[in-house]
Design an enzyme around this catalytic site. Structure first.
Site, PDB file in Angstrom:
ATOM      1  N   ASP A 135      -1.304  -0.560   6.037  1.00  0.00           N
ATOM      2  CA  ASP A 135      -1.585   0.033   7.343  1.00  0.00           C
ATOM      3  C   ASP A 135      -3.058  -0.023   7.708  1.00  0.00           C
ATOM      4  OD1 ASP A 135      -2.822   3.207   6.999  1.00  0.00           O
ATOM      5  OD2 ASP A 135      -2.116   2.115   5.233  1.00  0.00           O
ATOM      6  N   ASP A 179      -0.352   5.226   0.877  1.00  0.00           N
ATOM      7  CA  ASP A 179      -0.613   6.215   1.926  1.00  0.00           C
ATOM      8  C   ASP A 179      -0.854   5.536   3.272  1.00  0.00           C
ATOM      9  OD1 ASP A 179      -0.909   8.626   3.146  1.00  0.00           O
ATOM     10  OD2 ASP A 179      -2.662   9.266   2.011  1.00  0.00           O
ATOM     11  N   LYS A 229      -9.098  -2.717  -3.676  1.00  0.00           N
ATOM     12  CA  LYS A 229      -9.058  -3.280  -2.331  1.00  0.00           C
ATOM     13  C   LYS A 229     -10.268  -2.828  -1.524  1.00  0.00           C
ATOM     14  CE  LYS A 229      -5.154  -1.222  -1.613  1.00  0.00           C
ATOM     15  NZ  LYS A 229      -3.917  -0.664  -1.017  1.00  0.00           N
ATOM     16  N   ASP A 266       0.847  -1.191   0.000  1.00  0.00           N
ATOM     17  CA  ASP A 266       0.000   0.000   0.000  1.00  0.00           C
ATOM     18  C   ASP A 266       0.889   1.250   0.000  1.00  0.00           C
ATOM     19  OD1 ASP A 266      -2.480   1.532   0.427  1.00  0.00           O
ATOM     20  OD2 ASP A 266      -1.663   1.873   2.436  1.00  0.00           O
TER      21      ASP A 266
END
Length: 259
Positions: free
Chosen positions: A210, A13, A185, A11
């Site tokens: 995250d 950000d 996602k 990922d």
């Protein structure tokens, strides 16, 4: 726990950077992957940016230097999916979205039209209008296949949590009474396409992120290992309450050892 993986889906950000703020451990992590010639791909729900823009942002703002081959957006995944399911002669699309999504479809040989498209693709569009949404709704009600780039309800911004692509997609779904095929996602289509691009098997890759709701759920649903790093959205207290746990959790990507 340390395990060898031949490929990493990562990922952006919250994982590699936090908005405009650098995450130094993430830069070191990417450099370790590069130094060991490990396959990695940034798998992102962003559809507004071209891969070249993602590469430029990483280089200019975060001193992380990669190539476009390292970037797989939900825009690219949407174009790949539609190309896979299109029947002979189905080559027209109406898009609610920005340049990253539009260019992905043009590069795949589709042509854009407002009149009787074969497919309607709805993504994030900061210049969305009632007219644009109306054209999408009318086309879907007339029989066009309905694609949503990703189900993100919100996107983080310095102003707060702004509407995400999913908010626009769900408006169209409500008005058409039809459910879209979601690509990004945590849905598995983007994961399957990323895996195909990597040339690896499920047991060879790990999803790093995250956000439990998007990144980790995507990996869990797709049946691959997951690495949750606590530098972004999810917290240990939140994740501890989940029935399904990540394969690995760490506070920093410095804690993850490549073997």
């Amino acid at each position: 726990m340390t395990k060898h993986y031949d490929g990493y889906f990562i990922d952006l950000d919250g994982t590699i950077y936090a908005g405009k703020r650098r995450i130094p451990a993430a830069k070191r992590f990417i450099e370790r992957l590069q130094n060991t010639n490990t396959n990695f791909m940034f798998v992102t729900n962003n559809t507004t940016k071209l891969p070249a823009d993602v590469v430029r942002n990483l280089g200019d703002n975060h001193d992380i230097h990669v190539t476009e081959d390292n970037v797989y957006t939900a825009g690219l995944a949407s174009a790949d999916y539609v190309a896979q399911i299109a029947q002979s002669g189905q080559d027209s699309v109406y898009i609610v979205g920005e340049i990253g999504l539009i260019q992905a479809f043009l590069d795949r040989g589709f042509h854009l039209t407002e009149h009787d498209p074969d497919f309607v693709v709805v993504g994030l569009d900061s210049d969305v209008t009632y007219h644009k949404l109306s054209l999408a709704i009318l086309a879907i009600r007339a029989g066009a296949t309905f694609i949503g780039t990703n189900p993100d309800s919100n996107i983080p911004n310095e102003l707060g949590m702004l509407p995400g692509a999913g908010s626009l997609v769900e408006m169209v779904a409500y008005a058409t009474q039809q459910r879209p095929v979601y690509i990004g996602k945590p849905r598995s289509i983007i994961m399957a396409n990323a895996l195909q691009r990597s040339g690896l098997r499920k047991d060879q890759v790990v999803m790093v992120g995250d956000n439990y709701r998007t990144d980790i759920t995507a990996g869990l649903d797709f049946g691959i290992d997951t690495l949750l790093v606590y530098t972004g959205l999810s917290t240990r207290a939140q994740v501890a309450r989940e029935d399904r746990q990540p394969t690995v959790e760490c506070d920093s990507l410095d804690d993850w050892e490549l073997v």
